[in-house]
Structure formats: C-alpha cells, structure tokens
Design a protein around this motif. Sequence first.
Motif, PDB file in Angstrom:
ATOM      1  N   SER A 171       0.699  -1.210  -0.036  1.00 33.80           N
ATOM      2  CA  SER A 171       0.162  -0.062   0.158  1.00 33.80           C
ATOM      3  C   SER A 171       0.645   1.377  -0.013  1.00 33.80           C
ATOM      4  O   SER A 171       0.371   2.161  -0.387  1.00 33.80           O
ATOM      5  CB  SER A 171      -0.962   0.425   1.220  1.00 33.80           C
ATOM      6  N   SER A 172       1.991   1.281   0.433  1.00 37.13           N
ATOM      7  CA  SER A 172       2.678   2.453   0.736  1.00 37.13           C
ATOM      8  C   SER A 172       4.125   2.519  -0.359  1.00 37.13           C
ATOM      9  O   SER A 172       5.101   3.043  -0.109  1.00 37.13           O
ATOM     10  CB  SER A 172       3.379   2.585   2.240  1.00 37.13           C
ATOM     11  N   LEU A 173       4.150   1.479  -1.312  1.00 40.11           N
ATOM     12  CA  LEU A 173       5.240   1.531  -2.102  1.00 40.11           C
ATOM     13  C   LEU A 173       5.706   2.927  -2.733  1.00 40.11           C
ATOM     14  O   LEU A 173       6.686   3.305  -2.900  1.00 40.11           O
ATOM     15  CB  LEU A 173       5.042   0.466  -3.353  1.00 40.11           C
ATOM     16  N   ASN A 174       4.368   3.782  -2.903  1.00 41.33           N
ATOM     17  CA  ASN A 174       4.883   4.779  -3.753  1.00 41.33           C
ATOM     18  C   ASN A 174       5.596   5.935  -2.808  1.00 41.33           C
ATOM     19  O   ASN A 174       6.342   6.817  -3.458  1.00 41.33           O
ATOM     20  CB  ASN A 174       3.461   5.866  -3.872  1.00 41.33           C
ATOM     21  N   LYS A 175       5.928   5.448  -1.460  1.00 46.00           N
ATOM     22  CA  LYS A 175       6.744   6.280  -0.730  1.00 46.00           C
ATOM     23  C   LYS A 175       8.079   6.101  -1.194  1.00 46.00           C
ATOM     24  O   LYS A 175       9.055   6.714  -0.651  1.00 46.00           O
ATOM     25  CB  LYS A 175       6.416   6.103   0.751  1.00 46.00           C
ATOM     26  N   VAL A 176       8.498   5.009  -1.728  1.00 42.17           N
ATOM     27  CA  VAL A 176       9.913   4.819  -2.037  1.00 42.17           C
ATOM     28  C   VAL A 176      10.172   4.812  -3.461  1.00 42.17           C
ATOM     29  O   VAL A 176      11.253   4.755  -3.954  1.00 42.17           O
ATOM     30  CB  VAL A 176      10.454   3.421  -1.353  1.00 42.17           C
ATOM     31  N   LEU A 177       9.169   4.909  -4.473  1.00 44.55           N
ATOM     32  CA  LEU A 177       9.109   5.007  -5.849  1.00 44.55           C
ATOM     33  C   LEU A 177       9.997   5.933  -6.419  1.00 44.55           C
ATOM     34  O   LEU A 177      10.750   5.901  -7.251  1.00 44.55           O
ATOM     35  CB  LEU A 177       8.186   4.747  -6.460  1.00 44.55           C
ATOM     36  N   SER A 178      10.248   7.108  -5.689  1.00 48.09           N
ATOM     37  CA  SER A 178      10.817   8.390  -6.287  1.00 48.09           C
ATOM     38  C   SER A 178      12.544   8.014  -5.993  1.00 48.09           C
ATOM     39  O   SER A 178      13.165   8.617  -6.402  1.00 48.09           O
ATOM     40  CB  SER A 178      10.497   9.586  -5.561  1.00 48.09           C
ATOM     41  N   GLN A 179      12.843   7.161  -5.229  1.00 50.73           N
ATOM     42  CA  GLN A 179      14.192   6.760  -4.906  1.00 50.73           C
ATOM     43  C   GLN A 179      14.805   5.982  -5.927  1.00 50.73           C
ATOM     44  O   GLN A 179      14.118   5.168  -6.429  1.00 50.73           O
ATOM     45  CB  GLN A 179      14.360   5.992  -3.480  1.00 50.73           C
ATOM     46  N   LYS A 180      16.008   6.071  -6.236  1.00 48.85           N
ATOM     47  CA  LYS A 180      16.843   5.098  -7.052  1.00 48.85           C
ATOM     48  C   LYS A 180      17.706   4.318  -6.428  1.00 48.85           C
ATOM     49  O   LYS A 180      18.182   4.322  -5.246  1.00 48.85           O
ATOM     50  CB  LYS A 180      17.900   6.003  -8.011  1.00 48.85           C
ATOM     51  N   PHE A 181      17.611   2.736  -6.848  1.00 46.65           N
ATOM     52  CA  PHE A 181      18.345   1.668  -6.071  1.00 46.65           C
ATOM     53  C   PHE A 181      19.307   1.179  -7.324  1.00 46.65           C
ATOM     54  O   PHE A 181      18.807   1.229  -8.377  1.00 46.65           O
ATOM     55  CB  PHE A 181      17.486   0.744  -5.582  1.00 46.65           C
ATOM     56  N   ASP A 182      20.416   0.610  -6.900  1.00 47.94           N
ATOM     57  CA  ASP A 182      20.929  -0.410  -7.867  1.00 47.94           C
ATOM     58  C   ASP A 182      20.508  -1.687  -7.771  1.00 47.94           C
ATOM     59  O   ASP A 182      20.665  -2.323  -9.032  1.00 47.94           O
ATOM     60  CB  ASP A 182      22.439  -0.422  -7.366  1.00 47.94           C
ATOM     61  N   PHE A 183      19.991  -2.141  -6.930  1.00 44.26           N
ATOM     62  CA  PHE A 183      19.354  -3.495  -6.950  1.00 44.26           C
ATOM     63  C   PHE A 183      18.037  -3.666  -6.296  1.00 44.26           C
ATOM     64  O   PHE A 183      18.044  -3.202  -5.006  1.00 44.26           O
ATOM     65  CB  PHE A 183      20.542  -4.514  -6.278  1.00 44.26           C
ATOM     66  N   TYR A 184      17.426  -4.568  -7.062  1.00 46.55           N
ATOM     67  CA  TYR A 184      15.777  -4.762  -6.428  1.00 46.55           C
ATOM     68  C   TYR A 184      15.683  -6.118  -6.409  1.00 46.55           C
ATOM     69  O   TYR A 184      15.870  -6.970  -7.456  1.00 46.55           O
ATOM     70  CB  TYR A 184      14.808  -3.962  -7.415  1.00 46.55           C
ATOM     71  N   LEU A 185      15.543  -6.572  -5.318  1.00 41.81           N
ATOM     72  CA  LEU A 185      15.042  -8.135  -4.860  1.00 41.81           C
ATOM     73  C   LEU A 185      13.491  -8.246  -4.638  1.00 41.81           C
ATOM     74  O   LEU A 185      13.079  -7.523  -3.857  1.00 41.81           O
ATOM     75  CB  LEU A 185      15.901  -8.649  -3.874  1.00 41.81           C
ATOM     76  N   ILE A 186      12.917  -8.899  -5.773  1.00 41.21           N
ATOM     77  CA  ILE A 186      11.595  -8.947  -5.764  1.00 41.21           C
ATOM     78  C   ILE A 186      10.991 -10.328  -5.089  1.00 41.21           C
ATOM     79  O   ILE A 186      11.235 -11.469  -5.976  1.00 41.21           O
ATOM     80  CB  ILE A 186      10.921  -8.624  -7.190  1.00 41.21           C
ATOM     81  N   ASP A 187      10.732 -10.482  -3.760  1.00 41.54           N
ATOM     82  CA  ASP A 187      10.371 -11.696  -3.137  1.00 41.54           C
ATOM     83  C   ASP A 187       9.221 -11.578  -2.368  1.00 41.54           C
ATOM     84  O   ASP A 187       9.022 -12.478  -1.572  1.00 41.54           O
ATOM     85  CB  ASP A 187      11.513 -12.349  -2.410  1.00 41.54           C
ATOM     86  N   GLY A 188       8.271 -10.668  -2.584  1.00 39.55           N
ATOM     87  CA  GLY A 188       7.079 -10.469  -1.947  1.00 39.55           C
ATOM     88  C   GLY A 188       6.219  -9.424  -2.711  1.00 39.55           C
ATOM     89  O   GLY A 188       6.596  -8.702  -3.816  1.00 39.55           O
ATOM     90  N   PRO A 189       5.050  -9.580  -2.487  1.00 42.06           N
ATOM     91  CA  PRO A 189       4.272 -10.173  -1.559  1.00 42.06           C
ATOM     92  C   PRO A 189       3.996 -11.610  -1.780  1.00 42.06           C
ATOM     93  O   PRO A 189       4.452 -12.033  -3.015  1.00 42.06           O
ATOM     94  CB  PRO A 189       3.120  -9.442  -1.398  1.00 42.06           C
ATOM     95  N   ASN A 190       3.236 -12.396  -1.299  1.00 44.88           N
ATOM     96  CA  ASN A 190       2.638 -13.694  -1.538  1.00 44.88           C
ATOM     97  C   ASN A 190       2.376 -13.590  -3.238  1.00 44.88           C
ATOM     98  O   ASN A 190       1.551 -12.617  -3.370  1.00 44.88           O
ATOM     99  CB  ASN A 190       1.842 -14.505  -0.600  1.00 44.88           C
ATOM    100  N   GLY A 191       2.384 -14.420  -3.906  1.00 47.00           N
ATOM    101  CA  GLY A 191       1.814 -14.593  -5.074  1.00 47.00           C
ATOM    102  C   GLY A 191       0.423 -14.259  -5.737  1.00 47.00           C
ATOM    103  O   GLY A 191      -0.378 -14.807  -4.802  1.00 47.00           O
TER     104      GLY A 191
END
Length: 220
Positions: free
Chosen positions: A123-143
Amino acid sequence: MQNKEIIWAQIFHDSIKGKPVLENLPLFVGRWAGNYTLFYVLYRILNDFRPERILELGLGESSKFISVFNQAYSKKSNHLIIEQDEVWKNNFIKDFELSDNAEIFISPLKMEYVKDNEVKVYSSLNKVLSQKFDFYLIDGPNGSSKYSRYDAFKIAKQFNPEDNFILLIDDFEREGEKDTVNLIRSEFQKKKIEFYTAVYTGLKSVLVIGSKKYKNVQNF
C-alpha cells in the motif's frame, strides 16, 4: 528438478567458500523461502557488483544473507526492506540483528485490479518509488494468480534509459510472475531501455534483469 537443486546447492556452497560469515550463516533454504538458485544468483550480484543501494520486497532469509554480506564486505551499502507484517518483523528481529545500514519499512498489503485481475500490492510503495536503487530483489508479497508481484512493474516504470539497475524476481516458474515480467519487457522496449536477462532454474526459477552496466547477469 530435484537433481538440479542439488547441483545448485553445491554451486552455492562452493561459491561462498573462504567467506566464513556466509558459510556459518544458518539459513532455511527452500519451501516458502528462496531456494539455492536464488541464493547463488543473489550472492553473485552482491559479490560481483557490490550494489550500494538495495531495495528488497519481502523480509526473510534473503534479508539475512544481504545483511551479513553487507556488514562483512560492503559496509557502504544501504538496504531497505519492505514488509507487510509487523508481527513477522518483530519475530524476525528477535532472532536476527540486521546490519547497521539495513531498515525495515512496514507497508500493509492492499488489493488492486490489473486488467480485471485482483492482485496484492504494497500500500505504501509510492513512498519509495521516487528513490533510485542499484539492486531490487522482488520476493514479496505472496503471489497472485495473475500479474503477481505487480509492484515490480511499478518499479520498472520509473526507469529511464540512463538508469543502471538489477532486478531479481523469484518464483519465475509461476504464470503470475511471467505476466508481470511481460509488462516490464514491454515497458523497457517502449522506452528503448537496453536490458539483459537470464533465467536460472532449480526446484524454482529466478529471473534476473540487468541494464547495460550489469549485462553480465546473464553469465552467472
């Protein structure tokens, strides 16, 4: 598949030889957690590229591995973990102390519709979308059955051709994750973002996507 997983387990253990903090780290591998395929690819990303900004969706065994690696070998790396469950977070940190540069951000799930399919998203992903990361590990939420882990697409939509990134998506053997990755591929093609991919398969499959800077992700 079982034989492949045994081979990946051996490859993983061989790859971390000489790094006692990793060799001695107790991990629950498989079932709900990542399998040996994931942990090998994760190790290669951390060791080969030393990403300084990491975003992880889902708190678990991979969070331990990243935290221990960073504490020992990459102290400048910052690690932000998005987790849906406050109770799970509290139980986790009772048993394991994250590195100083790691932070857990609680974001409960909500349901969204993607092409008439109900999917779980943070629900709060938008709070970090403006930040840039080098590496994104996508292991959630449950499918979800369709467009699973749709947040990966929301992240990918923020990328531009000049951005450098690595996306690691677990459970790629499932149709829901493949739906989401197809959206990511289309988005990159539309924006003319150069990218390289590889699928690594044991009991489960992981997909890794890298920008041009990280094209060697296809050679692990």
